[in-house]
Design an enzyme around this catalytic site. Structure first.
Site, PDB file in Angstrom:
ATOM      1  N   HIS A 154       0.719  -1.278   0.059  1.00  0.00           N
ATOM      2  CA  HIS A 154      -0.103   0.004   0.053  1.00  0.00           C
ATOM      3  C   HIS A 154       1.098   1.253  -0.042  1.00  0.00           C
ATOM      4  O   HIS A 154       1.868   1.206   0.718  1.00  0.00           O
ATOM      5  CB  HIS A 154      -1.027  -0.158   1.146  1.00  0.00           C
ATOM      6  N   ASP A 206       3.046  -4.060   8.022  1.00  0.00           N
ATOM      7  CA  ASP A 206       1.867  -3.284   7.935  1.00  0.00           C
ATOM      8  C   ASP A 206       0.666  -4.443   7.992  1.00  0.00           C
ATOM      9  O   ASP A 206       0.435  -5.287   7.279  1.00  0.00           O
ATOM     10  CB  ASP A 206       1.909  -2.871   6.661  1.00  0.00           C
ATOM     11  N   GLN A 224      -4.503  -5.174   6.893  1.00  0.00           N
ATOM     12  CA  GLN A 224      -5.431  -6.012   6.397  1.00  0.00           C
ATOM     13  C   GLN A 224      -5.367  -7.425   7.203  1.00  0.00           C
ATOM     14  O   GLN A 224      -6.099  -8.355   7.118  1.00  0.00           O
ATOM     15  CB  GLN A 224      -5.292  -6.348   4.940  1.00  0.00           C
ATOM     16  N   LYS A 228     -10.603  -0.661  10.491  1.00  0.00           N
ATOM     17  CA  LYS A 228     -10.948  -1.868   9.547  1.00  0.00           C
ATOM     18  C   LYS A 228     -11.249  -3.183  10.504  1.00  0.00           C
ATOM     19  O   LYS A 228     -11.411  -4.315   9.783  1.00  0.00           O
ATOM     20  CB  LYS A 228      -9.608  -2.159   8.905  1.00  0.00           C
ATOM     21  N   CYS A 278      -4.867   2.382  -3.800  1.00  0.00           N
ATOM     22  CA  CYS A 278      -3.531   2.968  -3.284  1.00  0.00           C
ATOM     23  C   CYS A 278      -2.253   1.955  -3.415  1.00  0.00           C
ATOM     24  O   CYS A 278      -1.401   1.742  -2.495  1.00  0.00           O
ATOM     25  CB  CYS A 278      -3.808   3.154  -1.465  1.00  0.00           C
TER      26      CYS A 278
END
Length: 407
Positions: A119, A196, A199, A222, A362
């Site tokens: 991302h 990261d 997700q 999220k 993104c």
């Protein structure tokens, strides 16, 4: 899982004359009643600034705010709440590491390694750091199915590598990366690994001690929590040697005319009045996720992905990107239909009450790797069902027939 859907009020509505099918949880998840009530109760009963106050409302707000930090610590199995820093979200978390750790530890000629699937939030901060320091920005090559092999990792990391920054689960390909193994390889040359987990945190268990990652960031919105609240995890020894990047109230110990000192961890990185309601809401979201069970959520999503891919494969001209094995991907499917622009596709689906995401997500370098400018994405969560997928597939067939007939 069907009963869980009733806990999300927003899903009980019609859009454009059709029952809502929400397939955009990778962009932001919906919020259960428990989270909405937690935020509402804070503002109605406990609204006050945290820390320093000695009155009852201030104490109650502080207890809830810091209590949420302890819930986050347990959620990712950090060793101490000193390692849990509140941020605005994953973007802020990753930028904080690049600025506060990267500037102190990266020098000219050092290597920073990321992947094509990142991302922009886990790409641009490292681009800027590399430019500022004269460092070399390198990329892990991807396999045709959008995965990264450990052989590629070993062949890319060198003695000059200082930082490896990688997503735990791709927001486009759905690929779940082998973070624990990548961390081990990075640590062999003295590099740190930045993860990261935007997700990943909503969909699968995370144990930062088992992964042995040095930094990890994720967002509350999220994972059933409010917007504007996120988390940066960092190993205590690393955080203690980092300087703050925001200065002002809350994060100071002593302020003189010409010099100042900082509070201890984690507060030295939390300047200004924090997002108190957001933190409390995130704590409630974690309680909600724990009650359901991350393993159960992951199992449900894998079954949805498997079913969706099998049904979407029946549509001629439809391409699914990322690993074919549902066990190797998180709960999202990115795809294109020949001759239909993703934005047109998303518009037709919306007219049928189906919400998907369309665009570059993104991840423009990944779009270039996929040799397309945009894709459509359907992403699933605990409140989605196979009936939702049937509606999606029906909508895709309708859109394909419409654009084939018109154009």
């Amino acid at each position: 899982m069907n009963e869980i859907r009733k806990l999300f009020p927003v899903l009980n509505q019609e859009v454009n004359g059709h029952p809502l099918v929400y397939l955009d949880s990778a962009a932001t998840s919906q919020k259960p009643i428990q989270v909405l009530e937690a935020v509402k109760n804070y503002y109605e009963l406990d609204n006050s600034n945290v820390h320093r106050g000695v009155h009852t409302l201030g104490n109650r707000a502080t207890d809830s705010y810091e209590g949420a930090r302890e819930k986050i610590r347990k959620f990712i199995n950090a060793t101490s709440t000193e390692e849990i820093i509140y941020t605005r979200g994953t973007t802020t978390s990753l930028n904080t590491v690049a600025a506060a750790y990267g500037r102190m530890n990266v020098e000219e000629g050092d290597e920073i390694i990321i992947s094509y699937m990142e991302h922009h939030s886990n790409l641009i901060p490292w681009q800027q750091l590399a430019k500022e320091k004269g460092a070399v920005l390198k990329y892990f090559d991807l396999e045709p199915d959008g995965t990264i092999t450990l052989d590629t990792v070993r062949n890319t990391i060198t003695d000059k590598t200082k930082i490896v920054a990688i997503t735990m689960a791709s927001n486009v390909l759905g690929t779940i990366n082998p973070i624990k193994e990548i961390a081990e390889i990075a640590h062999e040359v003295g590099a740190v690994i930045v993860v990261d987990a935007a997700q990943a945190a909503p969909h699968m268990p995370i144990d930062v001690q088992d992964l042995d990652c040095d930094f990890l960031g994720f967002s509350g919105h999220k994972m059933c929590g409010p917007t504007g609240i996120g988390v940066l995890y960092g190993k205590k020894a690393l955080l203690e040697n980092m300087e703050p990047i925001e200065f002002g109230g809350e994060m100071i110990d002593f302020v003189g005319l010409y010099d100042s000192t900082w509070k201890e961890l984690p507060w030295k990185f939390e300047g200004g009045t924090p997002n108190i309601a957001g933190a409390i809401g995130l704590g409630a979201a974690i309680d909600f996720l724990n009650e359901i069970g991350l393993e159960k959520i992951a199992e449900h999503e894998h079954s949805l992905v498997e079913y969706a891919i099998s049904e979407m494969d029946k549509i001629d001209g439809l391409t699914v990107y990322g690993p074919r094995d549902p066990q190797k991907r998180c709960g999202l499917i990115t795809f294109n239909i020949d001759g239909v622009h993703p934005h047109d596709l998303a518009t037709v689906l919306d007219m049928n009450g189906i919400a998907v995401r369309a665009g570059h997500h993104c991840a423009q370098p990944l779009m270039k790797w996929l040799q397309c400018t945009a894709t459509a994405r359907a992403s699933f969560y605990m409140y989605n069902t196979k009936e939702d997928i049937d509606r999606l597939v029906e909508g895709l067939r309708t859109a394909k027939e419409y654009f084939n007939d018109v154009f």
